[in-house]
Scaffold this active site. Structure first.
Site, mmCIF file in Angstrom:
data_model
loop_
_atom_site.group_PDB
_atom_site.id
_atom_site.type_symbol
_atom_site.label_atom_id
_atom_site.label_comp_id
_atom_site.label_asym_id
_atom_site.label_seq_id
_atom_site.Cartn_x
_atom_site.Cartn_y
_atom_site.Cartn_z
ATOM 1 N N HIS A 121 0.818 -1.211 0.000
ATOM 2 C CA HIS A 121 0.000 0.000 0.000
ATOM 3 C C HIS A 121 0.845 1.251 0.000
ATOM 4 O O HIS A 121 1.915 1.286 0.618
ATOM 5 C CB HIS A 121 -0.918 -0.007 1.227
ATOM 6 C CG HIS A 121 -1.927 -1.110 1.187
ATOM 7 N ND1 HIS A 121 -3.044 -1.051 0.402
ATOM 8 C CD2 HIS A 121 -1.952 -2.308 1.820
ATOM 9 C CE1 HIS A 121 -3.740 -2.173 0.558
ATOM 10 N NE2 HIS A 121 -3.106 -2.956 1.406
ATOM 11 N N LYS B 91 -10.670 -2.061 3.445
ATOM 12 C CA LYS B 91 -10.426 -1.413 2.157
ATOM 13 C C LYS B 91 -11.374 -1.891 1.065
ATOM 14 O O LYS B 91 -11.356 -1.376 -0.030
ATOM 15 C CB LYS B 91 -8.973 -1.635 1.739
ATOM 16 C CG LYS B 91 -7.974 -0.988 2.688
ATOM 17 C CD LYS B 91 -6.554 -1.083 2.150
ATOM 18 C CE LYS B 91 -5.576 -0.284 2.977
ATOM 19 N NZ LYS B 91 -5.328 -0.872 4.307
ATOM 20 N N GLU C 137 -3.096 -6.597 10.644
ATOM 21 C CA GLU C 137 -3.991 -6.736 9.500
ATOM 22 C C GLU C 137 -3.480 -5.746 8.453
ATOM 23 O O GLU C 137 -2.411 -5.177 8.629
ATOM 24 C CB GLU C 137 -5.425 -6.426 9.913
ATOM 25 C CG GLU C 137 -5.543 -5.076 10.593
ATOM 26 C CD GLU C 137 -6.964 -4.713 10.990
ATOM 27 O OE1 GLU C 137 -7.936 -5.301 10.460
ATOM 28 O OE2 GLU C 137 -7.106 -3.835 11.842
#
Lengths: 488, 125, 424
Positions: free
Chosen positions: A49, A262, A349
């Site tokens: 990300h 997300k 996570e």
């Protein structure tokens, strides 16, 4: 007695192991499954990300940005695929533009570069297959994709090559402080100096512990600390599509994030497949990696929100992964306040994969400082992955087969994997001991026929290499034998 | 008078045959499109038979098993007894199509023969 | 390396094509086979039912294969085993590899594609549940049992009542396993009726039509599966779930022609079958490349595979002769000049092979093979060209699981209007 025991051999545990292995010290990784990378680390989106999604000031933001910045160089050293394909967060509405702008500003605050908001025309130029409903998009050119299993395995291998021990099929059942006053500790009576770990196989003593136990990190933490953690397994289901669908999009396409996460994305993988998913459902148990009719349907429906004509007929498999979601919604990194020597990497996570190398570095710094571990002289910091025959030019392949005829026998026809590569996967450090282990190191069995053709041959090779009978070959560890015996 | 409907297994056509019986006697057979079908129906309602195909262990061959079949149909009720006899058999490579594996399986008078060729390969035991 | 004719695949299609090409005059032939022996899938099909048309005998798979292997060996046709073809270019360059010869390339004047098909996997069906050991496609299980001598499991559930699923139901039972149920998505079985009798009825194995697997349990090894009834659209009906404990799930859920190489050579493929689109000589869209057998479309009877492959072999031979003659004359002759006539699958018909023909070039009657899209009773197969009825065949029943055919003769055809095959 060990200097550090790392509980969990997922991407976080292996990153910690690799970084710690650059220092002197006796390190052990305890893993309850049969191999590294058996749980969350093998079932996620593989996204590096950019870092706009995490709250500024959070550990997620800090580690994501740091991890992402170093990922390309790390992948080069580890000889694993890395593609900087960029990401787009799409909004189909005018109102969504506000949220995208908020993300852009958040990203800027976190130190992410080159973020921009694009309009419909520019979006369609970048991604012709976007849904006609797409209005605005947040473009993050620095986002990338990696192969999560290759990353985990590579870091584990480097650790192993530097002397870190790995125990598999060994689960931690109890942790207590050692009853010992170290004479030179200069410590208060409460500091007992190290831990006594009871496992399913015996007793292990160590000065420090790194808790990288994924969905079980709360249980492990709560064994030693009174500040309790609570981790919920949050399941995400995915479809994996045939390589023929691999170019449907080139960027990672996100929806606007919600509280649950997300959202369903559509993204290429580093191997040329297309990944669709995940949804997010909290499950009431620790482990439950089964896909569900409802979950798969949800992913199917959401997949077309921002991408048109996703060729779902080309699906080759589906799977589910569990996110370790901690109630506090952030990574818990560092020494437990009331348990000196016990270091948490809990609640990892998303953006866990992107952050892992940075978390590993951070943990190694903390522990080497605490134990005053000097750096190793010339530790291994690079590694070569399993030979990839299919990527080599014609002449190189010819040479290779001449040198080693086992490279001349194709075992996995869909992915073009040779016997030589499978043998390499078994004989290397932290080599494969199961069929899934071979799969993750070579890709054999990951193609469109899903091991229908190569399974009997791969089993034969593994049996021969490990001196077992074919009947004892397992898919993924204890209890997963393929065969029940010979025919009569 | 009773009627039995059966699917002929004589060939892939699978004709639906109706056998009309009076007690133990066959009165009429209809629905078959060839003589084999009639013969099949007759046998099926009185003393059904089947061909058994299976594999038998091989030592020293390029494969660990060789495929076999009963050379002709045997009584249906002897299928599993036939399998039991075959479980105990081990043949030495090379094996050729037609080789008799068992002379007289389950006292049917019918032999079991090999249906594939297995070459000799000394490295396997 | 240069070769006149290379045949990719040494199963029933490749073998019959090689023999036919040889008998039509071709001598420089090479068969490339990836397995350790010739025979293809027949080597694991140890049951009966092969050869009724070809040899007027009922043979097992290996026996049928051996007849053709013998013919290949008698003619001293060359073949390589353990050899995987990795690439095929549009210029007919084959890249292949084996231990002995390493990686090598062959420039072929003509190629016959005979690569067969592969099985659809659990993943492609999106069956929810865990991913334990114990899930096999029926063909993989068949190979393990019949050639490697291993038992995949003890308590079995089978999804799919096509012939492979039915045959494996019997095979597993004979080897001592308990086959609890065979589930079939459609309201009818895809396999031969004779197999329902001798594989299920004989062993009291229940067949559940209009059912499918909706869940697989067991993290490391299968512990059970859940079946559910499906509606007319094939969607599971909530509330109809039934749990079966078992340690093995066999999947017989569809065969797919294996055309990875055809795609690499940019050969046009049919969107319905996944196999190459061919004309009456079985020529594909790349000149000099022919296709036959399961790679072209999935067959039920190997006898028809052999017939089809023989045509491919003859066509390749004719092509080589014409190409040779043209080369001697100093110019490159194209394979065919005339306008093709399209053969369209119309009402009730899913696809046809061939997809088009050249009426001017037909020398022998053309067998058009096709599959129907649903079960129909008391119907007729009708072929039209434009408005003209070419032929009509009455059939008491037609089913998707049983390939049909009609024979078109040159005299029947005129003009270049589309030919339609339909069910009335």
């Amino acid at each position: 007695m060990y200097d550090a025991v790392i509980i969990g051999a997922g991407v976080t545990g292996c990153a910690c192991a690799m970084e710690l292995s650059y220092c002197e010290g006796k390190v052990l990784v305890l893993e309850k499954e049969s191999d590294v990378c058996c749980q969350t680390s093998k079932a996620n989106s593989g996204i590096v990300h950019a870092g706009y999604d995490a709250k500024p000031g959070s550990r997620k933001a800090e580690m994501n940005v740091r991890g992402a910045a170093g990922m390309e160089e790390l992948c080069r050293r580890l000889d694993i695929p890395y593609v900087k394909n960029g990401s787009l967060v799409i909004s189909n509405s005018e109102e969504g533009k506000e949220e995208l702008t908020r993300l852009l500003n958040q990203g800027k605050e976190n130190g992410v570069k080159d973020l921009q908001i694009l309009g419909k025309e520019e979006l369609l130029k970048l991604e012709p297959h976007l849904s006609p409903e797409a209005k605005y998009g947040l473009y993050a050119p620095s986002a990338a994709i990696v192969c999560p299993f290759e990353l985990t395995i590579a870091m584990g291998e480097v650790a192993a090559m530097n002397g870190v021990e790995f125990h598999f099929h060994e689960a931690v059942t109890k942790i207590t402080r050692r009853e010992q006053c170290s004479p030179d500790a200069g410590t208060t009576p409460e500091d007992q100096g190290g831990f006594r770990i009871e496992t399913t196989k015996g007793i292990i003593e160590t000065h420090t512990i790194i808790n990288a136990a994924g969905v079980y990190a709360d249980e492990i933490h709560n064994m030693v600390s009174s500040h309790k953690l609570n981790i919920t397994s949050r399941k995400g289901e995915y479809y994996l599509l045939d390589k023929e669908a691999g170019e449907h999009v080139s960027h990672t396409i996100f929806s606007l994030p919600t509280k649950a996460g997300k959202g369903v994305l559509v993204a290429p993988t580093t191997h040329g497949n297309l990944l669709v998913g995940p949804n997010a459902v909290d499950i009431g148990e620790k482990e439950g990696t089964n896909t569900t009719g409802a979950g798969l349907l949800e992913v199917l429906e959401k997949s077309s929100r921002h991408v048109a004509d996703v060729p779902l007929k080309k699906v080759i498999t589906s799977f589910a992964g569990l996110r370790a979601h901690e109630d506090g919604d952030d990574f818990i990194l560092g020494e437990a306040e009331d348990a000196s020597g016990f270091f948490d990497c809990a609640g990892i996570e998303s953006p866990g994969l992107s952050s892992a190398p940075a978390i590993g570095e951070y943990m190694a710094k903390l522990i080497s400082a605490k134990l005053e571990l000097p750096p190793k002289n010339n530790p291994v910091k690079e590694r070569k992955g399993v030979t990839r025959m299919r990527e080599l030019p014609f002449e190189k392949r010819q040479e290779l087969v001449k040198e080693n005829p086992s490279f001349g026998t194709i075992v996995c026809r869909c992915e073009e994997i040779s016997e030589g590569e499978i043998i390499e996967a078994i004989r290397r450090p932290l080599g494969a001991t199961t069929i899934d282990g071979i799969k993750r190191r070579t890709r054999a069995g990951m193609g469109r026929c899903q091991a229908g053709f190569c399974l009997p041959k791969t089993m034969e090779i593994l049996a021969r290499e490990t001196n077992q009978s074919i009947e004892d070959i397992q898919k993924n560890g204890e209890g997963s034998k393929y065969l029940v015996g010979k025919t009569k | 008078m009773s009627e039995r409907n059966l699917t002929c297994i004589g060939c892939p056509l699978g004709c639906m045959i109706t056998v009309t019986m009076q007690g133990e006697t066959i009165e009429k057979i209809t629905g078959n499109t060839c003589k084999r079908g009639e013969a099949y129906a007759r046998t099926e309602v009185t003393a059904p038979v089947r061909t058994v195909t299976s594999t038998v262990k091989v030592t020293g061959g390029s494969l660990p098993v060789v495929s076999v079949k009963t050379k002709a149909d045997i009584p249906k009720e002897k299928i599993f007894a036939c399998m039991e006899e075959l479980y105990a058999v081990k043949v030495k490579a090379p094996v050729h199509i037609g080789d008799v594996i068992l002379e007289n399986v389950c006292e049917t008078g019918i032999p079991v023969v090999a249906t594939s060729n297995i070459e000799y390969k000394c490295s396997k035991g | 390396m240069e070769k006149e004719l290379v045949i990719i695949g040494g199963g029933p299609a490749g073998l019959a094509a090689a023999v036919a090409a040889y008998d039509a005059g071709v001598r420089d032939i090479l068969i490339l086979e990836r397995d350790e022996r010739l025979g293809g899938i027949l080597n694991q099909c140890i049951h009966n039912g092969f050869g009724l048309h070809t040899f007027k005998e009922e043979l097992t798979g290996p026996e049928y294969a051996s007849r053709f292997i013998k013919q290949v060996q008698e003619r001293k046709i060359d073949y390589k085993l353990h050899t995987m073809v990795l690439d095929l270019s549009g210029e007919k360059v084959i890249t292949a590899m084996n231990r002995k010869d390493g990686l090598f390339q062959i420039k072929a004047k003509a190629i016959i594609l005979a690569m067969g098909c592969r099985e659809r996997s659990r993943g492609a069906l999106n069956i929810p549940g865990y991913r334990p050991a114990g899930i096999y496609s029926a063909g993989t299980a068949q190979r393990l049992v019949n050639m490697e001598g291993f038992m995949p499991g003890k308590e079995v559930v089978i999804l799919g009542s096509g012939d492979i699923g039915l045959i494996m139901a019997r095979r597993m039972t004979l080897e001592g396993a308990k086959v609890k149920v065979v589930a079939e998505l459609m309201p009818y079985s895809g396999g031969l009726k004779r197999n329902i009798v001798q594989c299920l009825d004989d062993y009291d194995i229940p067949l559940k039509l209009s059912h499918t697997v909706v869940d697989i349990q067991g993290k490391d090894r299968v512990t059970g599966i859940t079946l559910a009834k499906v509606n007319e659209k094939g969607k599971p009906i909530p509330g109809t779930e039934e749990y079966y404990s078992c340690d093995t799930l066999l999947l017989s859920v569809g065969l797919l022609p294996e055309n990875e190489l055809s795609k690499k050579a940019n050969i046009s493929l049919s969107p319905v079958t996944g196999g190459p689109m061919v004309d009456e000589t079985l020529a594909t869209s790349v000149k000099g490349v022919f296709a036959c057998g399961n790679v072209l479309h999935v067959h039920d009877l190997v006898d028809f595979v052999s017939q089809e492959a023989a045509l491919a072999g003859k066509s390749a031979a004719a092509y080589l002769e014409a190409a040779g003659a043209a080369a001697d004359n100093g110019n490159i002759q194209h394979h065919t000049e005339s306008e093709p006539v399209l053969i369209t699958p119309a009402q009730g018909v899913r696809y046809t092979v061939p997809v088009y023909l050249h009426p001017e070039e037909i020398k022998e009657p053309v067998t058009v093979r096709f599959r129907v899209s649903g079960v129909k009773k008391d119907c007729a197969i009708v072929a039209y060209q434009g408005e003209t009825e070419l032929l009509r065949k009455k059939r008491p029943v037609v089913a998707p699981g049983e390939m049909e055919s009609v024979v078109l003769k040159k005299e029947m055809l005129s003009g270049n209007e589309d030919i339609r095959i339909c069910i009335e």
